[in-house]
Design a protein around this motif. Structure first.
Motif, PDB file in Angstrom:
ATOM      1  N   GLU A  70       0.852  -1.195   0.000  1.00 34.32           N
ATOM      2  CA  GLU A  70       0.000   0.000   0.000  1.00 34.32           C
ATOM      3  C   GLU A  70       0.877   1.229   0.000  1.00 34.32           C
ATOM      4  N   ASP A  71       1.738   1.322   0.999  1.00 34.82           N
ATOM      5  CA  ASP A  71       2.700   2.407   1.040  1.00 34.82           C
ATOM      6  C   ASP A  71       3.856   2.032   1.953  1.00 34.82           C
ATOM      7  N   ILE A  82       6.533   9.409   2.261  1.00 36.91           N
ATOM      8  CA  ILE A  82       5.592   8.351   1.901  1.00 36.91           C
ATOM      9  C   ILE A  82       5.857   7.931   0.465  1.00 36.91           C
ATOM     10  N   ILE A  83       6.005   6.630   0.284  1.00 33.37           N
ATOM     11  CA  ILE A  83       6.197   6.030  -1.040  1.00 33.37           C
ATOM     12  C   ILE A  83       4.974   5.153  -1.285  1.00 33.37           C
ATOM     13  N   ARG A  84       4.251   5.430  -2.350  1.00 37.30           N
ATOM     14  CA  ARG A  84       3.045   4.657  -2.647  1.00 37.30           C
ATOM     15  C   ARG A  84       3.118   4.101  -4.073  1.00 37.30           C
ATOM     16  N   PHE A  95       5.739   4.832  -8.777  1.00 37.55           N
ATOM     17  CA  PHE A  95       5.279   5.130  -7.422  1.00 37.55           C
ATOM     18  C   PHE A  95       5.158   6.625  -7.209  1.00 37.55           C
ATOM     19  N   TYR A  97       5.698   9.682  -4.596  1.00 36.66           N
ATOM     20  CA  TYR A  97       6.592   9.998  -3.482  1.00 36.66           C
ATOM     21  C   TYR A  97       6.186  11.363  -2.941  1.00 36.66           C
ATOM     22  N   ARG A 111      -1.970  10.026   3.997  1.00 33.83           N
ATOM     23  CA  ARG A 111      -2.077   8.694   3.374  1.00 33.83           C
ATOM     24  C   ARG A 111      -3.416   8.562   2.650  1.00 33.83           C
ATOM     25  N   LEU A 114      -3.292  10.673  -0.536  1.00 33.04           N
ATOM     26  CA  LEU A 114      -2.420  10.058  -1.537  1.00 33.04           C
ATOM     27  C   LEU A 114      -3.126   8.890  -2.218  1.00 33.04           C
ATOM     28  N   ARG A 115      -3.866   8.106  -1.451  1.00 29.42           N
ATOM     29  CA  ARG A 115      -4.639   6.993  -2.019  1.00 29.42           C
ATOM     30  C   ARG A 115      -5.650   7.532  -3.033  1.00 29.42           C
ATOM     31  N   GLU A 118      -3.866   8.680  -6.191  1.00 26.02           N
ATOM     32  CA  GLU A 118      -3.460   7.523  -6.988  1.00 26.02           C
ATOM     33  C   GLU A 118      -4.629   6.977  -7.800  1.00 26.02           C
TER      34      GLU A 118
END
Length: 123
Positions: A70-71, A82-84, A95, A97, A111, A114-115, A118
């Motif tokens: 997930e991350d 955070i790397i996703r 990914f 970042y 988080r 970011l989700r 994405e």
């Protein structure tokens, strides 16, 4: 669906954002960046975090884990990174970042945002 430029702008709107990148972890190259500073070179961060992603994928493979990442969270004294990995079929090998100022950021909210970014990203 959102373009890469729109997604980077949305990432920079997350409270406490210092820099954002969309990275190809096959090559280690940032496809797009926004923000950063002399203390946060996003090109170097992209290349270095590529190694983090590759190492974690190798470890998961060695352990026989079939789940997706997930991350990945890296916590520093004054920052969160955070790397996703992008899970959509168009984003395979990429990914997101995001570097955050730890004193100004809400990690759970970052988080979540970011989700959402994405899910809308079209590569």
């Amino acid at each position: 669906m959102a373009s890469m430029d729109v997604s980077l702008k949305e990432m920079m709107q997350v409270d406490g954002s210092l820099g954002a990148a969309i990275v190809d972890y096959g090559s280690g190259m940032a496809l797009g960046t926004l923000g950063g500073s002399k203390d946060l070179d996003l090109q170097i961060a992209a290349a270095g975090n590529t190694e983090v992603v590759k190492a974690k994928l190798r470890t998961m493979d060695s352990l026989g884990l079939k789940e997706a990442i997930e991350d990945i969270l890296i916590t520093l004294g004054g920052q969160y990174h955070i790397i996703r990995p992008i899970s959509g079929r168009g984003g395979k090998g990429l990914f997101l970042y995001l570097a955050l100022d730890r004193n100004r950021a809400n990690l759970a909210m970052a988080r979540h945002q970011l989700r959402s970014i994405e899910e809308k990203l079209e590569v």
